[in-house]
Design a protein around this motif. Sequence first.
Motif, short mmCIF file in Angstrom:
data_model
loop_
_atom_site.label_atom_id
_atom_site.label_comp_id
_atom_site.label_asym_id
_atom_site.label_seq_id
_atom_site.Cartn_x
_atom_site.Cartn_y
_atom_site.Cartn_z
N ASP A 4 0.81 -1.30 0.05
CA ASP A 4 0.19 -0.04 -0.08
C ASP A 4 0.92 1.22 0.15
O ASP A 4 1.34 1.82 1.09
CB ASP A 4 -1.00 0.10 1.19
CG ASP A 4 -1.67 1.21 1.17
OD1 ASP A 4 -1.91 2.25 0.11
OD2 ASP A 4 -2.60 1.54 2.01
N GLU A 6 -0.09 4.12 -0.12
CA GLU A 6 -0.68 5.17 0.45
C GLU A 6 -0.48 5.08 2.03
O GLU A 6 -1.48 5.68 2.81
CB GLU A 6 -1.89 5.42 0.05
CG GLU A 6 -2.11 5.52 -1.53
CD GLU A 6 -1.53 6.85 -2.01
OE1 GLU A 6 -1.80 7.87 -1.38
OE2 GLU A 6 -0.84 6.75 -3.04
N VAL A 7 0.16 3.87 2.57
CA VAL A 7 0.01 3.80 3.94
C VAL A 7 0.47 5.11 4.74
O VAL A 7 1.53 5.51 4.25
CB VAL A 7 0.76 2.44 4.51
CG1 VAL A 7 2.17 2.71 4.03
CG2 VAL A 7 0.75 2.13 5.75
N GLN A 8 -0.46 5.42 5.78
CA GLN A 8 0.27 6.40 6.73
C GLN A 8 1.00 5.80 7.86
O GLN A 8 0.83 5.02 8.63
CB GLN A 8 -0.88 7.03 7.38
CG GLN A 8 -1.91 7.71 6.24
CD GLN A 8 -1.28 8.66 5.58
OE1 GLN A 8 -0.69 9.71 5.87
NE2 GLN A 8 -1.50 8.40 4.05
N ILE A 9 2.39 6.17 8.02
CA ILE A 9 3.25 5.91 8.60
C ILE A 9 3.88 7.21 9.62
O ILE A 9 4.14 8.44 9.38
CB ILE A 9 4.60 5.17 8.16
CG1 ILE A 9 4.19 4.29 7.51
CG2 ILE A 9 5.56 4.86 9.20
CD1 ILE A 9 5.17 3.66 6.57
N SER A 10 3.87 6.94 11.04
CA SER A 10 4.28 7.97 11.98
C SER A 10 5.32 7.24 13.04
O SER A 10 5.21 6.35 13.15
CB SER A 10 3.20 8.65 12.81
OG SER A 10 2.58 7.51 13.61
N TRP A 24 1.35 2.44 12.11
CA TRP A 24 0.79 2.62 10.71
C TRP A 24 -0.76 2.42 10.47
O TRP A 24 -1.35 1.82 11.13
CB TRP A 24 1.61 1.41 9.55
CG TRP A 24 1.22 0.08 9.92
CD1 TRP A 24 0.15 -0.63 9.35
CD2 TRP A 24 1.86 -0.73 10.96
NE1 TRP A 24 0.23 -1.85 9.87
CE2 TRP A 24 1.36 -2.24 11.12
CE3 TRP A 24 3.09 -0.53 11.63
CZ2 TRP A 24 1.68 -3.17 11.88
CZ3 TRP A 24 3.31 -1.64 12.46
CH2 TRP A 24 2.69 -2.63 12.57
N SER A 26 -3.76 1.83 7.27
CA SER A 26 -3.81 1.60 5.88
C SER A 26 -5.19 1.00 5.60
O SER A 26 -5.89 0.16 6.52
CB SER A 26 -2.93 0.56 5.53
OG SER A 26 -3.31 0.12 4.26
N ASN A 33 -3.97 -1.71 10.39
CA ASN A 33 -3.34 -0.84 11.18
C ASN A 33 -2.42 -1.44 12.26
O ASN A 33 -2.89 -2.58 12.61
CB ASN A 33 -4.55 0.03 11.76
CG ASN A 33 -5.11 0.64 11.02
OD1 ASN A 33 -4.95 1.26 9.82
ND2 ASN A 33 -6.51 0.46 10.97
#
Length: 117
Positions: A4, A6-10, A24, A26, A33
């Motif tokens: 993915d 577009e996965v959001q990672i912090s 993460w 997704s 997640n």
Amino acid sequence: MERDPEVQISHTGPDAGVGATMEWASDEPSVGNGRQEIIESVADTRVATALDFGDMGTAEAWFDLVPNGGGTSVTWGLNADMGMNPMGRWMGLMMDGMVGADYDQGLANLKALVEAG
């Protein structure tokens, strides 16, 4: 994370070592997640993490490093309590088939990253 783009990672906590955390999120079901925190770090020997996959449960993972000739052998492990119910125990038996290829790819990615310098 290749599944993915577009996965959001912090990242939170220290930049490295115990307490360093990655989260993460997704919409891709195969990514989902989760949260991973370094819980043990022994230079040139071992890194262990606590994993939280939300509704899918928790696990502990580790990388053990052992000198091997002019290089290093890496063992990537995972330990999860699958419970005592029959479905959980059956899932435990199926884990290698479900994530084994991902571990192989992850180790290959790590090798390429290390060798690139």
